[in-house]
Design a protein around this motif. Structure first.
Motif, short mmCIF file in Angstrom:
data_model
loop_
_atom_site.label_atom_id
_atom_site.label_comp_id
_atom_site.label_asym_id
_atom_site.label_seq_id
_atom_site.Cartn_x
_atom_site.Cartn_y
_atom_site.Cartn_z
N ASP A 41 0.82 -1.22 0.00
CA ASP A 41 0.00 0.00 0.00
C ASP A 41 0.86 1.27 0.00
O ASP A 41 0.44 2.31 -0.49
N GLN A 42 2.09 1.17 0.55
CA GLN A 42 2.95 2.36 0.55
C GLN A 42 3.41 2.70 -0.87
O GLN A 42 3.55 3.87 -1.21
N HIS A 43 3.60 1.68 -1.69
CA HIS A 43 3.92 1.95 -3.10
C HIS A 43 2.72 2.57 -3.82
O HIS A 43 2.89 3.42 -4.69
N THR A 46 2.19 6.45 -4.27
CA THR A 46 3.03 7.28 -5.14
C THR A 46 2.17 7.92 -6.24
O THR A 46 2.62 8.84 -6.91
N GLN A 80 2.00 -4.05 3.73
CA GLN A 80 3.30 -3.39 3.86
C GLN A 80 3.34 -2.33 4.97
O GLN A 80 4.27 -2.28 5.77
N SER A 81 2.33 -1.45 5.04
CA SER A 81 2.38 -0.36 6.02
C SER A 81 2.29 -0.87 7.45
O SER A 81 2.52 -0.12 8.40
N ALA A 87 9.99 0.95 5.41
CA ALA A 87 10.26 2.38 5.23
C ALA A 87 11.56 2.78 5.92
O ALA A 87 12.31 3.63 5.42
N GLY A 122 8.28 10.31 -3.98
CA GLY A 122 7.97 8.90 -3.73
C GLY A 122 7.96 8.09 -5.02
O GLY A 122 8.40 6.94 -5.06
#
Ligand code: TYM
Length: 328
Positions: A41-43, A46, A80-81, A87, A122
């Motif tokens: 989810d962090q990707h 972007t 992911q987060s 990170a 990002g």
């Protein structure tokens, strides 16, 4: 046992391209390897995302992976987060990555062309976070489609560089890229890859499309005018359909060519559509069942997050020490 890591962005329901290029392999690998699979989810942020939609899609993707055969008891399946180590390592690795290297990434060039009004940092450092995803678990193998190969090469370079500056720290990961289905193309524009962000839904098969929709999309798939089912340069449409058929049935191109000699494209397209529909039916049914049990999904991703954090803690500690951070 060797370790596997792979990830997928929760930017929509997966396509047949995601499935054949990557996810289809993830399930069978679980018996031979220790597998770690992540919804990244962090990707995804972007590119600007609607928060409610991202939350829903992340849960849907989580359920979809289970429906595609990833067993949350056998593998670490997490979001992911939920593990801050990615990170954290990403920051360190970013200091071992050159501006020039990131500037050469074709996905960055593509995406910044498409999102000219939001070329954020990002998006630029996306491959560094991806390297952190893989390296923080010391993964040996990374099952992905062709389009991630360049990012994977960069992850290998970063790992090698860090190991060289300090001492061996990271496993240098290998790609695991399928032979026939590493790049599934759009059904309407077979010169470009099948993508869930294609504005024309006839270009892609969503793995939740129903049988009628699947058959209709294949019936409309762009081919050529010479009428021969054979794999040859210049026949992008037919080559793509053959790759899909080969990947699902396990038949090689020669066998497919002889199966359809003397038959028209209509028959061939119908056969491809039917094998895809048969393959995806159980996924769709399992998905519906899983989405009805949110408590189960929550229990799974909570457990996955704990396992992921445990597995990555040692690597991060080692890296912090090597670069000279004071231990707490
Ligand atoms: P993503 O979410 O775009 O795609 C997930 C996986 O599907 C593959 N794929 C395809 N394969 C064949 N044909 C296609 N048309 C096709 N489209 C997509 C992708 O190659 C990928 O394997 N950056 C990654 C996610 C990621 C990741 C990682 C992967 C983040 N961290 C660490 C591996 C390891 C991505 O955007 O995949």
């Amino acid at each position: 046992k060797k370790r596997i890591f792979s990830g997928i962005q929760p930017t929509g329901i997966f396509t047949l391209g995601n499935y054949l290029g990557a996810i289809k392999n993830w399930g069978p690998l679980q018996d031979e390897y220790n597998c770690i699979y992540s919804i990244v989810d962090q990707h995804a942020i972007t590119v600007r995302q609607d928060p409610a939609k991202l939350r829903r899609q992340s849960l849907e993707c989580y359920a979809l992976l289970i429906a595609c055969g990833i067993d949350p008891e056998k593998s670490v399946l997490f979001i992911q987060s939920h593990n801050p180590a990615h990170a954290q390592l990403s920051w360190v690795l970013g200091c071992f990555t050159q501006f020039g290297e990131l500037s050469r990434m074709t996905q960055f060039k593509d995406k910044s062309q498409k999102n000219a009004d939001n070329i954020n940092a990002g998006l630029f450092t996306y491959p560094v976070l991806m390297a952190a995803d893989i390296l923080v678990y010391n993964a040996d193998l990374v099952p992905v489609g062709q389009d991630q190969k360049q990012h994977l090469e960069l992850a290998r370079d970063i790992a090698g560089r860090f190991n060289g500056v300090y001492s061996p720290t990271f496993t240098v990961p290998e790609g695991y890229i399928p032979k026939t289905s590493a790049k599934i193309m759009s059904l309407t524009e077979p010169g470009k890859k099948m993508s869930k962000s294609d504005p024309n839904p006839n270009g892609y098969i969503s793995i939740l499309d129903d049988v009628d929709t699947i058959l209709r999309k294949f019936k409309r798939a762009v081919t050529d005018s010479d009428g021969e089912v054979c794999y040859r340069a210049g026949k992008d449409g037919i080559n793509n359909l053959m790759s899909i058929y080969a990947s699902i049935t396990g038949k090689d191109f020669a066998a497919i060519e002889s199966e359809f000699t003397g038959k028209g494209y209509g028959d061939f397209k119908m056969a491809v559509g039917e094998c895809v529909a048969d393959c995806l039916r159980p996924v769709r049914e399992d998905f519906a069942r899983l989405m009805g049990d949110k408590a189960y999904l929550q229990a799974c991703y909570t457990k996955g997050a704990e396992s992921a954090r445990q597995l990555s803690a040692k690597c991060l500690r080692k890296v912090y020490k090597k670069v000279g951070f004071i231990e707490l």
